[in-house]
Scaffold this active site. Structure first.
Site, PDB file in Angstrom:
ATOM      1  N   HIS A 197      -4.176  -2.780  -6.491  1.00 13.48           N
ATOM      2  CA  HIS A 197      -3.460  -1.551  -6.870  1.00 13.48           C
ATOM      3  C   HIS A 197      -4.470  -0.555  -7.437  1.00 13.48           C
ATOM      4  CE1 HIS A 197       0.817  -3.433  -7.022  1.00 13.48           C
ATOM      5  NE2 HIS A 197       0.239  -3.527  -5.852  1.00 13.48           N
ATOM      6  N   ASP A 225       0.811  -1.225   0.000  1.00 13.59           N
ATOM      7  CA  ASP A 225       0.000   0.000   0.000  1.00 13.59           C
ATOM      8  C   ASP A 225       0.841   1.270   0.000  1.00 13.59           C
ATOM      9  OD1 ASP A 225      -2.248  -1.680   0.143  1.00 13.59           O
ATOM     10  OD2 ASP A 225      -1.953  -1.841   2.310  1.00 13.59           O
TER      11      ASP A 225
HETATM   12  P1  IMP Z   1      -2.108 -12.744   2.710  1.00 12.96           P
HETATM   13  O1  IMP Z   1      -1.081 -12.269   1.752  1.00 12.96           O
HETATM   14  O2  IMP Z   1      -3.528 -12.506   2.243  1.00 12.96           O
HETATM   15  O3  IMP Z   1      -1.869 -14.171   3.140  1.00 12.96           O
HETATM   16  O4  IMP Z   1      -1.975 -11.859   4.051  1.00 12.96           O
HETATM   17  C1  IMP Z   1      -0.808 -11.912   4.852  1.00 12.96           C
HETATM   18  C2  IMP Z   1      -0.469 -10.523   5.394  1.00 12.96           C
HETATM   19  O5  IMP Z   1      -0.051  -9.705   4.317  1.00 12.96           O
HETATM   20  C3  IMP Z   1      -1.640  -9.800   6.035  1.00 12.96           C
HETATM   21  O6  IMP Z   1      -1.120  -8.957   7.047  1.00 12.96           O
HETATM   22  C4  IMP Z   1      -2.185  -8.940   4.897  1.00 12.96           C
HETATM   23  O7  IMP Z   1      -2.883  -7.817   5.374  1.00 12.96           O
HETATM   24  C5  IMP Z   1      -0.882  -8.548   4.218  1.00 12.96           C
HETATM   25  N1  IMP Z   1      -1.033  -8.222   2.789  1.00 12.96           N
HETATM   26  C6  IMP Z   1      -1.092  -9.094   1.746  1.00 12.96           C
HETATM   27  N2  IMP Z   1      -1.180  -8.440   0.583  1.00 12.96           N
HETATM   28  C7  IMP Z   1      -1.172  -7.129   0.879  1.00 12.96           C
HETATM   29  C8  IMP Z   1      -1.204  -5.939   0.085  1.00 12.96           C
HETATM   30  O8  IMP Z   1      -1.256  -5.956  -1.139  1.00 12.96           O
HETATM   31  N3  IMP Z   1      -1.167  -4.757   0.762  1.00 12.96           N
HETATM   32  C9  IMP Z   1      -1.088  -4.710   2.110  1.00 12.96           C
HETATM   33  N4  IMP Z   1      -1.042  -5.781   2.897  1.00 12.96           N
HETATM   34  C10 IMP Z   1      -1.081  -6.988   2.284  1.00 12.96           C
HETATM   35 MG    MG Z   2      -2.860  -2.222  -1.897  1.00 11.42          MG
END
Ligand code: IMP
Ligand code: MG
Length: 333
Positions: free
Chosen positions: A43, A13
């Site tokens: 995105h 982010d």
């Molecule tokens: P997962 O990737 O859905 O397994 O989530 C694992 C961790 O990564 C969590 O804390 C999510 O909030 C974070 N996370 C995964 N993808 C993103 C992203 O694109 N932006 C921000 N946080 C992410």
């Molecule tokens: Mg994002």
């Protein structure tokens, strides 16, 4: 910038979507390829007041000259991919690697119902962790097994390498952020894969010698969604006062926030071998910076903040975001 990789420098982010959207329009890239985990990353970019979001396609969709590729390392959720192809009308310029892993309902259900994933880690629930687990167990279906997306399949690695070798301009878009890396992040509060620059290159099938620039994206403050450490975290009330309060683009969850972290930034630059910095949302820290496109016109405090980042990190801040619109950008290259 013949072959550039963009990566997130904090916890995702950082505004990579806007930076990629800007570069693709400004530099007219021939190819934009998406690396990273998959549809857990959203995105966002805004053009002429209209907001767009992508979870599968590269954020370069708005440039009709750019071919859009999804690398083999990226997990594909076919319905999200097909929807985006339709929304952006990119049928004739979308290419997905034969070997992308496919997310199915079972992966999504597991991601949402497993207490460790949902409650302890705080995942996005998009199925990416269970799908990558199945890939490691060599149980996952690949894109070449799915008739609905057959039209889009190709050898993405071959296309990108060929494009680089024939001097086409290639933009490789990373997702998530350095400290969400399975290897280099704040384990276990991380995503299900490495997401640093080397991994992003591996996702799309190019070796490290093919890359000319690694553009690392930092936001002017740090946010994190989900669980895990966040140094100097402020309260949601303080965040609201500063205008730092944000909500996740995939899950809608409120993001946590903290001031710009120089130690994290230096570590991120090291593990990504970054060569340039894109700094986003400077106008959130310095409202007078809003919409400014010429560095010399920034308020002095904002200039000092940028100079301080350069002197602390030893890298040039070449792109500065000064507003939500793609063209609210100072380009110092
Ligand atoms: P997962 O990737 O859905 O397994 O989530 C694992 C961790 O990564 C969590 O804390 C999510 O909030 C974070 N996370 C995964 N993808 C993103 C992203 O694109 N932006 C921000 N946080 C992410
Ligand atoms: Mg994002």
């Amino acid at each position: 910038m013949p072959c550039v990789v963009t990566v997130g420098g904090f916890y995702g982010d950082e505004g990579k979507g806007k930076v990629v959207a800007y570069l693709s329009i400004k530099d007219n890239f021939d190819i934009a390829a998406r690396g990273g985990v998959g549809p857990n990353a959203g995105h966002t970019f805004i053009q002429n007041g209209k907001e767009y979001k992508v979870r599968m396609l590269p954020s370069a969709v708005l440039n009709a000259n750019t071919r859009l590729l999804v690398g083999a390392g990226v997990l594909v959720e076919p319905s999200i991919l097909l929807k985006e192809i339709q929304t952006f009308n990119t049928t004739d310029r979308t290419f997905v690697d034969f070997q992308c892993g496919i997310i199915d309902n079972v992966h999504q259900d597991k991601d949402k119902s497993n207490d460790h994933l949902k409650k302890v880690i705080g995942t996005t629930g998009s199925g990416t962790g269970p799908a990558n687990a199945d890939r490691a167990l060599r149980n996952i279906k690949l894109a070449k097994d799915i008739p609905e997306i057959a039209l889009y399949l190709e050898d993405v690695s071959n296309s990108i390498n060929h494009a680089i070798d024939t001097n086409e301009k290639v933009l490789i878009e990373g997702t998530q952020g350095t400290f969400l890396s399975l290897f280099h992040g704040t384990y276990p509060f991380v995503t299900s894969k490495d997401v640093t620059a080397s991994a992003i290159c591996s996702d799309v099938g190019i070796g490290p010698k093919k890359v000319d620039d690694v553009l690392i994206v930092f936001k002017s403050y740090v946010t994190r969604v989900g669980e895990g450490p966040l140094n100097c975290e402020i309260t949601p009330e303080q965040a609201r006062e500063k205008n730092w309060l944000e909500f996740g683009s995939v899950t809608g969850r409120q993001r946590r926030s903290a001031p710009f972290d120089y130690d994290l930034a230096k570590k991120a630059i090291q593990v990504n071998s970054a060569t340039q910095i894109a700094l986003t949302k400077l106008d959130v820290l310095y409202p007078q910076a809003k919409g400014i496109k010429d560095f010399s016109k920034l308020p002095q405090e904002a200039k000092d903040f940028v100079s301080n980042i350069e002197s602390e990190t030893g890298l040039p801040v070449t792109i500065v975001g000064t507003g939500a619109e793609i063209m609210d950008t100072i380009d110092r290259r």
